[in-house]
Enzyme design. Structure first.
Site, PDB file in Angstrom:
ATOM      1  N   ALA A  27       0.839  -1.284  -0.070  1.00  9.29           N
ATOM      2  CA  ALA A  27      -0.123   0.016   0.076  1.00  9.29           C
ATOM      3  C   ALA A  27       0.948   1.144   0.089  1.00  9.29           C
ATOM      4  O   ALA A  27       2.156   1.117   0.219  1.00  9.29           O
ATOM      5  CB  ALA A  27      -1.010  -0.193   1.233  1.00  9.29           C
ATOM      6  N   TYR A  28       0.305   2.584  -0.197  1.00  8.51           N
ATOM      7  CA  TYR A  28       1.102   3.528  -0.555  1.00  8.51           C
ATOM      8  C   TYR A  28       0.629   4.808   0.494  1.00  8.51           C
ATOM      9  O   TYR A  28      -0.582   4.937   0.596  1.00  8.51           O
ATOM     10  CB  TYR A  28       0.789   4.042  -1.768  1.00  8.51           C
ATOM     11  CG  TYR A  28       1.611   3.205  -2.830  1.00  8.51           C
ATOM     12  CD1 TYR A  28       2.923   3.177  -3.326  1.00  8.51           C
ATOM     13  CD2 TYR A  28       0.631   1.877  -3.399  1.00  8.51           C
ATOM     14  CE1 TYR A  28       3.592   2.217  -4.126  1.00  8.51           C
ATOM     15  CE2 TYR A  28       1.789   0.854  -4.073  1.00  8.51           C
ATOM     16  CZ  TYR A  28       3.018   1.211  -4.254  1.00  8.51           C
ATOM     17  OH  TYR A  28       3.737   0.438  -5.184  1.00  8.51           O
ATOM     18  N   LEU A  29       1.693   5.269   1.222  1.00 14.50           N
ATOM     19  CA  LEU A  29       1.445   6.473   2.080  1.00 14.50           C
ATOM     20  C   LEU A  29       1.573   7.618   1.310  1.00 14.50           C
ATOM     21  O   LEU A  29       0.915   8.659   1.869  1.00 14.50           O
ATOM     22  CB  LEU A  29       2.564   6.113   3.085  1.00 14.50           C
ATOM     23  CG  LEU A  29       2.471   4.880   3.884  1.00 14.50           C
ATOM     24  CD1 LEU A  29       3.430   4.980   5.069  1.00 14.50           C
ATOM     25  CD2 LEU A  29       1.178   4.787   4.795  1.00 14.50           C
ATOM     26  N   ASP A  76      -3.200   5.290   1.345  1.00 12.17           N
ATOM     27  CA  ASP A  76      -4.528   5.922   0.428  1.00 12.17           C
ATOM     28  C   ASP A  76      -4.573   4.783  -0.519  1.00 12.17           C
ATOM     29  O   ASP A  76      -3.655   4.108  -0.958  1.00 12.17           O
ATOM     30  CB  ASP A  76      -3.722   7.188  -0.115  1.00 12.17           C
ATOM     31  CG  ASP A  76      -3.457   8.284   0.726  1.00 12.17           C
ATOM     32  OD1 ASP A  76      -4.427   8.204   1.900  1.00 12.17           O
ATOM     33  OD2 ASP A  76      -2.787   9.069   0.720  1.00 12.17           O
TER      34      ASP A  76
END
Length: 152
Positions: A27-29, A76
């Protein structure tokens, strides 16, 4: 420095399941710059990636499961899941094909990546016949972009 080429795959090799594989969740911060968290089997990482399509800076830092779980709640977009098969590139003594077969939101998407020690080697690479369209320079299939495609 990460130097890689990326291809769409329409037809996987018949024997791909005979090779080692890893279950990946990521996942991407942040996507500019790219700050990613990844669970790979029982290992956890925080990764920073600089700008670029074929060549860019990349730094990996270890995380523990608790830190990963905490950060996952702050991510996000879409959480990506895939199985990555590691296939030695025929005719090369040092290159490996990373065959990513996506699950979840992107079920059916299959990408192949090859990492290179030099940009020259990446630019002169001739892919195996079973590789499809080269999507390295489009950026369309970068995982950070896939994670932000909320129209899915």
């Amino acid at each position: 420095m990460e130097i890689e080429r990326k291809y769409l795959v329409n037809q996987v090799p018949a024997d791909y399941m005979e090779f080692p594989c890893h279950a990946i969740e990521q996942a991407y911060l942040c996507t500019s710059p790219v700050v990613r968290i990844r669970k790979e089997d029982d290992s956890y990482y925080l990764t920073y990636k600089g700008k670029g399509l074929m060549a860019r800076e990349e730094y990996n830092l270890p995380l523990n499961e608790q830190a990963y779980t905490h950060l996952l709640k702050k991510a996000d977009g879409i959480i990506l899941t895939k199985t990555r098969y590691l296939i030695p590139l025929e005719g090369s003594d040092h290159l490996t094909i990373e065959l990513d077969i996506f699950d979840g939101t992107y079920k059916g998407l299959i990408l192949a990546e090859v990492e290179f020690p030099t940009e020259e080697e990446a630019l002169t690479f001739i892919p195996p016949q079973w590789f499809g369209k080269d999507v390295t320079f489009s950026g369309e299939y970068q995982n950070s972009r896939l994670a932000c495609d909320l129209s899915r």
